[in-house]
Design a protein around this motif. Structure first.
Motif, PDB file in Angstrom:
ATOM      1  N   SER A 304      12.488 -32.450  17.223  1.00 39.52           N
ATOM      2  CA  SER A 304      11.679 -31.231  17.144  1.00 39.52           C
ATOM      3  C   SER A 304      10.566 -31.280  18.186  1.00 39.52           C
ATOM      4  O   SER A 304      10.255 -32.350  18.748  1.00 39.52           O
ATOM      5  CB  SER A 304      11.072 -31.113  15.744  1.00 39.52           C
ATOM      6  OG  SER A 304      10.114 -32.147  15.533  1.00 39.52           O
ATOM      7  N   TRP A 335      14.810 -22.241  17.908  1.00 37.21           N
ATOM      8  CA  TRP A 335      13.514 -21.810  17.387  1.00 37.21           C
ATOM      9  C   TRP A 335      13.094 -22.729  16.250  1.00 37.21           C
ATOM     10  O   TRP A 335      13.797 -22.895  15.251  1.00 37.21           O
ATOM     11  CB  TRP A 335      13.618 -20.363  16.905  1.00 37.21           C
ATOM     12  CG  TRP A 335      12.390 -19.813  16.244  1.00 37.21           C
ATOM     13  CD1 TRP A 335      12.249 -19.467  14.946  1.00 37.21           C
ATOM     14  CD2 TRP A 335      11.131 -19.542  16.856  1.00 37.21           C
ATOM     15  NE1 TRP A 335      10.987 -18.989  14.703  1.00 37.21           N
ATOM     16  CE2 TRP A 335      10.279 -19.020  15.868  1.00 37.21           C
ATOM     17  CE3 TRP A 335      10.640 -19.693  18.156  1.00 37.21           C
ATOM     18  CZ2 TRP A 335       8.965 -18.639  16.136  1.00 37.21           C
ATOM     19  CZ3 TRP A 335       9.329 -19.309  18.407  1.00 37.21           C
ATOM     20  CH2 TRP A 335       8.505 -18.795  17.408  1.00 37.21           C
ATOM     21  N   TRP A 336      11.916 -23.371  16.427  1.00 41.06           N
ATOM     22  CA  TRP A 336      11.366 -24.300  15.442  1.00 41.06           C
ATOM     23  C   TRP A 336      10.145 -23.712  14.744  1.00 41.06           C
ATOM     24  O   TRP A 336       9.352 -24.434  14.151  1.00 41.06           O
ATOM     25  CB  TRP A 336      10.974 -25.610  16.114  1.00 41.06           C
ATOM     26  CG  TRP A 336      12.124 -26.424  16.611  1.00 41.06           C
ATOM     27  CD1 TRP A 336      12.762 -26.305  17.804  1.00 41.06           C
ATOM     28  CD2 TRP A 336      12.781 -27.474  15.901  1.00 41.06           C
ATOM     29  NE1 TRP A 336      13.779 -27.216  17.903  1.00 41.06           N
ATOM     30  CE2 TRP A 336      13.821 -27.963  16.737  1.00 41.06           C
ATOM     31  CE3 TRP A 336      12.606 -28.074  14.651  1.00 41.06           C
ATOM     32  CZ2 TRP A 336      14.667 -28.997  16.361  1.00 41.06           C
ATOM     33  CZ3 TRP A 336      13.447 -29.116  14.266  1.00 41.06           C
ATOM     34  CH2 TRP A 336      14.466 -29.571  15.110  1.00 41.06           C
ATOM     35  N   GLY A 340       6.200 -24.848  15.886  1.00 42.89           N
ATOM     36  CA  GLY A 340       7.143 -25.887  16.290  1.00 42.89           C
ATOM     37  C   GLY A 340       7.338 -26.970  15.269  1.00 42.89           C
ATOM     38  O   GLY A 340       7.787 -28.080  15.609  1.00 42.89           O
ATOM     39  N   ASN A 341       7.027 -26.724  14.012  1.00 44.48           N
ATOM     40  CA  ASN A 341       7.107 -27.773  12.987  1.00 44.48           C
ATOM     41  C   ASN A 341       8.028 -27.406  11.824  1.00 44.48           C
ATOM     42  O   ASN A 341       7.877 -27.909  10.709  1.00 44.48           O
ATOM     43  CB  ASN A 341       5.708 -28.076  12.459  1.00 44.48           C
ATOM     44  CG  ASN A 341       5.050 -26.842  11.822  1.00 44.48           C
ATOM     45  OD1 ASN A 341       5.603 -25.743  11.898  1.00 44.48           O
ATOM     46  ND2 ASN A 341       3.891 -27.035  11.223  1.00 44.48           N
ATOM     47  N   ALA A 342       8.991 -26.491  12.052  1.00 45.37           N
ATOM     48  CA  ALA A 342       9.923 -26.113  10.981  1.00 45.37           C
ATOM     49  C   ALA A 342      10.792 -27.306  10.592  1.00 45.37           C
ATOM     50  O   ALA A 342      11.030 -28.216  11.398  1.00 45.37           O
ATOM     51  CB  ALA A 342      10.799 -24.949  11.450  1.00 45.37           C
ATOM     52  N   PRO A 345      15.866 -26.281  12.851  1.00 45.34           N
ATOM     53  CA  PRO A 345      15.823 -25.248  13.890  1.00 45.34           C
ATOM     54  C   PRO A 345      16.744 -24.080  13.552  1.00 45.34           C
ATOM     55  O   PRO A 345      17.666 -24.204  12.742  1.00 45.34           O
ATOM     56  CB  PRO A 345      16.313 -25.990  15.125  1.00 45.34           C
ATOM     57  CG  PRO A 345      17.253 -27.017  14.583  1.00 45.34           C
ATOM     58  CD  PRO A 345      16.673 -27.446  13.270  1.00 45.34           C
TER      59      PRO A 345
END
Length: 628
Positions: A304, A335-336, A340-342, A345
């Protein structure tokens, strides 16, 4: 000079000719009831030829059967000597329209259309009687008397003795309805184009039987879908304790050439596309990247943006191979989340890269395809707040079918026209996209119930009421110049009637010596030249909606079908006058038509009649010349 046969095609003979092309020695010639030689199949030889695959009569096999099925097949194949008679007074834009309204039994109408529209119909939508047993304007109860059923079903002998204890009451109720549908669906298939489709609206009562009928006639591999339509937008009371809020629309294609059109994306669907990262490729939709099954090849870690090593959840895997994922990463298609911490993705699907529409679904909620409430409102709007039809369909439903199955120049047939919702739907689609679709409506002139709203409003039969709806919608259109010039508006009314020809003339086996001199005229006295013209169009397989004009040549009325302004290059020129001269024949020949027809007794002299073919051979050898 050959004569036109002036009756519908004998489909059984056409089928035998197909067998003859495959197994010529299995077909022989016999004398028919009229004394004419006809083809017949030697079934013993054919069985021998197919001995490895034939299914003998009593063997067990999966199929739908009922008393009267064989008779229904014979009924579908048998020719008729009826015709379609033009009715200008009950038409709109008779000379220019390319729409048809046929009044009469739809079995007769389908037979009469077999040559003019063979393989030319792109969509058939029908809403047949549902066989509810209730009294409906169209004959809705096809059950037969118990005694007649038991005899045909083999449950009684000639002395009326019962052979079986089971009365098979369900069969008695369904058999005649199945026979009615079977013969009509067999004929309808012939009219469909190779990429055409048929849609049948039905309820739970006969949906299983309709599906089996269509399986048999069209082939189960050609099933498009059983669309479930939410016909009611509110539940009502039902004696079973379960509100019936749906109906079925079963769809079959003619062949695997059928390809449904994609649905246009709705505003709601488009609104799901966002662009939170201001991607220059435009709005996109986040779609899952995991698959709900385990594949070792596609189980690997992804890193990630915040440096975590992420695996798919247990029992799952990524939807893409590792090399494809790497490509998606390089193209900024993963897309995270905004930060950016999902946990996992998602893949970005850009609206600009998707197909022009979305695939059709088999569930049609009322918001998508309308409801009976919408249908009633549409009828009331056209009929001054009254409801002359009991169970109309909403135009939104049929327009969904039209959008799925037609192009802008398709031909749409409905041979259970009823309230003519299909006709209105076709016209509305044309207005919306400037299309040139045409319709053929068929409706039997079933008398209106004296207690019905339609009867109180002065309508004698359903065909009148059906035409009235089309006319009322036509008059409600806010015309602009483009629509005013459209030949797709209005309709040409044709009525199923007895042949224009005298029976004795075309059935010599029925004549006796005393009749000979009384039958000099072979055309019924009450028939017009235009009546004769339309029977010729049917017999020759010429389009029934082509433009027709009339000119005076040598003081005789001459009809031109699909000709230019000077009358040249016509699909057909017809002259049914008497005392036809060589000069008239030469003038017609100079027009270079594809076909010409005269009355057999219409020539001034025998010499003129003999000269006809020679004149055309010299001046217009391409012309096919026949007489009636």
């Amino acid at each position: 000079m050959d004569k036109l046969k002036m009756h519908s095609p004998d489909l059984s003979q056409a089928n035998i000719e197909k067998i003859q092309s495959l197994f010529p020695y299995c077909v022989t010639e016999v004398y028919g009831e009229d004394g004419e030689i006809k083809l017949a199949v030697d079934f013993d030889l054919l069985k021998q030829e197919l001995s490895d695959s034939i299914v003998e009569g009593p063997q067990e096999r999966y199929h739908l059967n009922w008393p009267g099925k064989r008779e229904a097949l014979l009924t579908a194949n048998a020719p008729i000597t009826k015709t379609l008679r033009p009715c200008r007074d009950e038409s709109i834009n008779f000379d220019s329209t390319e729409n048809l309204f046929i009044e009469g039994d739809n079995l007769d109408a389908l037979k009469l259309l077999q040559e003019s529209y063979l393989g030319k119909i792109d969509l058939i939508f029908i809403d047949p009687p549902y066989n509810t047993g209730s009294d409906f304007i169209y004959k809705d109860n096809f059950s037969v008397e118990k005694s007649k059923f038991l005899e045909s079903d083999g449950q009684v002998d000639d002395l009326n003795n019962r052979l079986m204890s089971n009365t098979n009451a369900d069969g008695r109720f369904h058999s005649s309805w199945l026979s009615m549908m079977f013969s009509r669906l067999k004929l309808a298939k012939n009219l469909l184009s190779e990429n055409g489709a048929i849609f049948v609206a039905i309820d739970d009562g006969e949906v299983a039987n309709v599906r089996k009928l269509l399986d048999e006639i069209f082939g189960r591999d050609n099933l498009i879908a059983n669309f479930v339509w939410q016909s009611k937008d509110t539940p009502g009371n039902d004696s079973t304790g379960v509100a019936q809020t749906h109906n079925h629309v079963i769809a079959f294609s003619k062949s695997n050439s059928f390809k449904p059109n994609l649905l246009e994306r709705s505003d709601k669907q488009i609104a799901n596309y966002k662009n939170p990262d201001d991607d220059p490729r435009g709005v996109w939709l986040a779609t899952p990247l995991t698959r709900s099954e385990f594949r070792e090849r596609d189980f690997y870690p992804l890193v990630s943006p915040d440096g975590r090593e992420v695996y798919p959840p247990d029992g799952t895997c990524w939807r893409r191979p590792k090399d494809v994922i790497e490509k998606l990463i390089n193209e900024n298609r993963l897309w995270w989340g905004v930060k950016g911490n999902a946990n996992f993705p998602m893949e970005k699907k850009f609206l600009s890269e998707t197909k022009d529409g979305v695939v059709n679904q088999s569930w049609w909620p009322y918001e998508f395809a309308g409801s009976t409430r919408n249908a009633n409102a549409e009828i009331k709007k056209l009929f001054d707040g009254k409801k002359p039809f009991d169970t109309p369909k909403p135009t939104q439903l049929i327009k969904r079918v039209i959008d799925m199955c037609t192009s802008k120049d398709s031909v749409v047939l409905d041979f259970f026209a009823g309230s003519s919702t299909t006709a209105q739907s076709v016209m509305e689609c044309n207005i919306r996209d400037e299309g040139k679709r045409t319709f053929i409506m068929v409706q039997i002139p079933e008398y209106c119930n004296e207690k019905s709203q339609a009867f109180r409003d002065g309508f004698e039969n359903i065909a009148q009421l059906s035409r009235s709806r089309i006319e009322r919608f036509f008059n409600s259109i806010n015309f602009n110049d483009k629509l005013t010039l459209s030949n797709r508006l209005g309709f040409r009314t044709l009525k199923v009637g007895e042949t224009n020809m005298t029976d004795v003339y075309y059935r010599p086996d029925k004549a006796n010596q005393a009749d000979m001199f009384a039958q000099v005229q072979n055309i019924r006295e009450d028939r017009s030249d235009e009546d004769l013209l339309f029977q010729v169009l049917l017999d020759w397989g010429v389009g029934l909606t082509l433009t027709i004009s009339k000119q005076q040549i040598s003081s005789k009325d001459v009809f031109f079908v699909n000709a230019n302004d000077t009358g040249e290059g016509a699909d057909l020129i017809a002259c049914f006058a008497s005392d036809i001269s060589n000069e008239l024949i030469k003038t017609i020949a100079e027009k270079q038509p594809l076909r010409v027809v005269f009355r057999d007794d219409g020539f001034a002299t025998d010499a003129v009649k003999i000269n006809v073919e020679q004149i055309f051979k010299q001046i217009s050898p391409i012309t096919d010349v026949k007489s009636i």
